[in-house]
Design a protein around this motif. Structure first.
Motif, PDB file in Angstrom:
ATOM      1  N   MET B 239      43.194  16.271 -25.868  1.00  0.00           N
ATOM      2  CA  MET B 239      44.436  15.877 -25.188  1.00  0.00           C
ATOM      3  C   MET B 239      44.170  14.709 -24.234  1.00  0.00           C
ATOM      4  O   MET B 239      44.950  13.747 -24.168  1.00  0.00           O
ATOM      5  N   ARG B 242      43.933  11.436 -26.092  1.00  0.00           N
ATOM      6  CA  ARG B 242      45.243  10.964 -26.560  1.00  0.00           C
ATOM      7  C   ARG B 242      46.078  10.425 -25.401  1.00  0.00           C
ATOM      8  O   ARG B 242      46.765   9.406 -25.512  1.00  0.00           O
ATOM      9  N   ILE B 243      46.027  11.122 -24.272  1.00  0.00           N
ATOM     10  CA  ILE B 243      46.789  10.669 -23.097  1.00  0.00           C
ATOM     11  C   ILE B 243      46.243   9.324 -22.604  1.00  0.00           C
ATOM     12  O   ILE B 243      47.009   8.399 -22.318  1.00  0.00           O
ATOM     13  N   ASN B 246      47.247   6.548 -25.006  1.00  0.00           N
ATOM     14  CA  ASN B 246      48.668   6.214 -24.837  1.00  0.00           C
ATOM     15  C   ASN B 246      48.901   5.432 -23.545  1.00  0.00           C
ATOM     16  O   ASN B 246      49.614   4.421 -23.525  1.00  0.00           O
ATOM     17  N   TYR B 364      51.088  13.099 -12.212  1.00  0.00           N
ATOM     18  CA  TYR B 364      51.223  13.821 -13.470  1.00  0.00           C
ATOM     19  C   TYR B 364      50.086  14.818 -13.679  1.00  0.00           C
ATOM     20  O   TYR B 364      48.931  14.524 -13.354  1.00  0.00           O
ATOM     21  N   VAL B 365      50.413  15.922 -14.329  1.00  0.00           N
ATOM     22  CA  VAL B 365      49.404  16.805 -14.894  1.00  0.00           C
ATOM     23  C   VAL B 365      49.606  16.811 -16.406  1.00  0.00           C
ATOM     24  O   VAL B 365      50.724  17.052 -16.893  1.00  0.00           O
ATOM     25  N   ASN B 366      48.552  16.509 -17.133  1.00  0.00           N
ATOM     26  CA  ASN B 366      48.573  16.605 -18.591  1.00  0.00           C
ATOM     27  C   ASN B 366      49.707  15.825 -19.257  1.00  0.00           C
ATOM     28  O   ASN B 366      50.381  16.326 -20.172  1.00  0.00           O
ATOM     29  N   ALA B 367      49.919  14.603 -18.795  1.00  0.00           N
ATOM     30  CA  ALA B 367      50.882  13.720 -19.460  1.00  0.00           C
ATOM     31  C   ALA B 367      50.515  12.283 -19.132  1.00  0.00           C
ATOM     32  O   ALA B 367      49.810  12.001 -18.147  1.00  0.00           O
ATOM     33  N   SER B 368      51.012  11.376 -19.951  1.00  0.00           N
ATOM     34  CA  SER B 368      50.711   9.952 -19.802  1.00  0.00           C
ATOM     35  C   SER B 368      51.494   9.351 -18.638  1.00  0.00           C
ATOM     36  O   SER B 368      52.672   9.677 -18.432  1.00  0.00           O
ATOM     37  N   ARG B 370      52.743   6.622 -18.627  1.00  0.00           N
ATOM     38  CA  ARG B 370      53.767   5.738 -19.192  1.00  0.00           C
ATOM     39  C   ARG B 370      55.191   6.270 -19.028  1.00  0.00           C
ATOM     40  O   ARG B 370      56.162   5.550 -19.273  1.00  0.00           O
TER      41      ARG B 370
END
Lengths: 415, 415
Positions: B239, B242-243, B246, B364-368, B370
């Motif tokens: 993960m 991928r983050i 991105n 953020y936690v566990n997100a892009s 963007r």
């Protein structure tokens, strides 16, 4: 690094600790401050004596000497203020709004401290503690820059507060005092970008103008009030006279006092003599337009152009007869400072129109402008009254000393 | 009076009308603008041709030429944008809170426009219409000052919008363009106190720095983003890769793109090669610390001090191995710009700590990173992303273009 930059850096580091200290620790620190101010009031009064002696020697006016003076009772009042701020709800950590987006991200908006707040003020030593308490409760470090007249008093109070902070397990640098009361130090504080998040001037119009003019850090402009009472053609004239008398005379030196009354022509001949019956009890000096003088008499001093734009701060009232609400609103748009404006009327539509169209921090129907105040508005306490539109407008309580951050809970989302 | 002061005064007068125009009239004006832009797209494209020819003659780079260019499709996109803003809820007139005080005064806090907004921007002609639509919908008059490269395009679009405003019964001066693209005109706009309520710079870091440095009117600072992804020792490494990919690669030129990855030492040897498998597909240039180079190889360019503070805006990534969340947060406090910061972790407590302690507009936690965007956050549209703490922080939608006023309903109260 200059001394002030060193203080700025220390304040930034203290602010990081304070931002996540939590209500219990902040309240314990405020209680420690209150207790220490009580316990060490002797030191504070001794320091205040030094300020008073210097001020007397310099020939300070009695009214200003009174503002500068502390005694046991005033210190007790300052201590009560700290405990009152302590008892208010902590705004920090409140989630203002929160929701789930279609992609599953949970997005919340959370109240956080602004960071480091600078306060520039003049000769009132109580501001030192009042401002520090509000900043601490809202999780902000504060750099205080008081007037030179109160320097010893402020230094003593800041020393007590810093000791109490340490005792309560928070950094001493949550509260700092600029140790130099020169014009240059004020100028440097106004340009302390990178360390100060906001600068709030508290004091007279001259101080505020100078800060707005010279600061490169963001400023919250407070306190200049040229406030109007408009007496509509459909007003309860008795109510209008009482409101005007209160707005002008209950405390003429403050920013929410009225400086100018606008009177609808259709009721001017009835209203002005009624109002004068009250105003004369305080020997109010009226500066009027020609029609005002025709009604009240030649003893009314003719108003000159600058009277319409002056915050008298005294028992002086500008008075103008107008053709109705339209002219009144145009006049307020041209001469008001966006502080507090009031209409007295029984007409529903005129009242709504005035509320909608007048552009000010506080717009009143059938009440005195004197209510524009954090306590009166239910904010508990205030650090000043903002007359700007950015960030905060009107009385500024704890919430107005905060910013926000978005917190986003994801499960691996990418865009 | 200078030309700009005359424009400022006209904008102030228009703003008074617009502030009380009501949703239906504002929406009708926005529809008239959308229709007129469609109907008169020929004029706009012809003006754009003039800008493009001048830009080509001056040797403008292809990427910038592309940003400057309009065609039927792009004009249609601009028109869609106007209709989208029209369809958003009107923030003006909303009562944020209201209550009755013990003395019977009913006090409400009502959302009102800021007044006159200045926008300084560069060569994207679409900003001319986007910004004007957002300002109009939120009841604000706007003075636009675009870059000289897009001057003819902007002039044509502003002429169309002003005609449409008049057609819809609102003052033409609700939207104005500074007709002089010299440095002096920008400087004058930055000092137009008394006419401008706020100035918002939209563009590159140089423009924003210059405005923050030189403006005397209040500024909302937007858009500089040195954003970090911290890969925790307890992260889902797949993960995390991928983050990171991105956040770095989906659109490297924007402010919410990541510039730096911080990796916990305990997972660096596993994570960095996994991440590189994705990053290599975009030929990302890695600038790493010694440990990064020891893991990935000598082909990694050694990071120099300024790499940690640079918004690359390109396929370049700074990479640093850290000892854990503590060091990561200290690093972010030292090098971040307070825009968007992310942690990837499975650990509940580490996640909460990062959310609490990192000081940025979006955490953020566990997100892009963007996702920091008005549309993504559900605001409908945005005028920019504020990286300051005053007034607004994070994506700025319609609500962030408003101020408030207190409305007070009395029955004769005095204090």
């Amino acid at each position: 690094m200059t001394i002030l930059e060193t203080q700025g850096l220390a304040a930034r580091q203290a602010a990081r600790v304070l931002a996540v200290a939590g209500s219990a620790r902040k309240d314990a620190a405020l209680e420690a401050i209150a207790a220490a101010l009580e316990r060490r009031s002797g030191e504070i009064l001794a320091a205040n004596q030094r300020d008073l002696e210097a001020a007397r020697a310099a020939g300070m006016r009695p009214a200003l000497l009174d503002r500068l003076a502390l005694d046991e009772g005033r210190v007790a009042g300052i201590v009560d203020g700290v405990r009152q701020v302590k008892s208010l709800p902590d705004p920090i950590g409140q989630t203002v709004k929160m929701g789930v987006r279609p992609n599953g991200l949970t997005i919340g908006k959370r109240r956080v401290p602004l960071g480091v707040i600078g306060i520039i003020y003049e000769a009132r030593p109580n501001v030192t503690v009042d401002a520090a308490a509000l900043c601490l409760k809202s999780g902000n470090a504060v750099i205080l820059r008081g007037g030179k007249e109160a320097f010893h008093s402020s230094s003593a109070m800041v020393a007590v507060m810093r000791d109490a902070l340490e005792e309560a397990g928070l950094p001493r640098d949550c509260v700092a005092l600029v140790n130099d009361t020169s014009r240059e130090s004020a100028q440097e504080l106004m340009n302390l970008t990178g360390y100060l998040d906001v600068l709030i001037p508290r004091g007279g119009a001259g101080l505020i103008r100078s800060v707005v003019e010279h600061a490169r850090v963001p400023v919250i402009q407070t306190g200049v009030g040229v406030c109007h009472i408009y007496v509509d053609g459909e007003a309860d004239l008795d109510m209008a006279a009482r409101i005007l008398f209160n707005a002008k005379c209950s405390r003429p030196s403050v920013c929410n006092a009225a400086e100018c009354v606008l009177v609808d022509r259709s009721v001017a001949a009835d209203f002005l003599p009624m109002a004068w019956e009250l105003l004369r009890t305080k020997q109010v000096e009226v500066r009027g337009c020609d029609e005002t003088r025709a009604i009240l008499g030649d003893w009314v001093r003719p108003a000159v152009a600058e009277d319409w734009d002056t915050e008298f701060g005294d028992y002086i009232l500008a008075c103008k007869v107008v053709s109705g609400v339209e002219e009144a609103m145009d006049f307020i748009a041209a001469h008001g400072t966006g502080h507090s404006e009031a209409i007295v009327t029984n007409n529903y539509f005129t009242a709504q129109r005035f509320l909608d169209e007048v552009d000010a921090a506080a717009v009143y129907v059938n009440a005195s402008t004197r209510f524009t105040d954090g306590g009166e508005f239910g904010l508990g306490a205030e650090i000043g009254i903002s007359t700007q539109k950015m960030h905060a407008r009107g009385p500024m309580g704890l919430e107005e000393l905060t910013s926000s951050k978005y917190v986003i809970y994801g499960t691996g989302q990418t865009r």
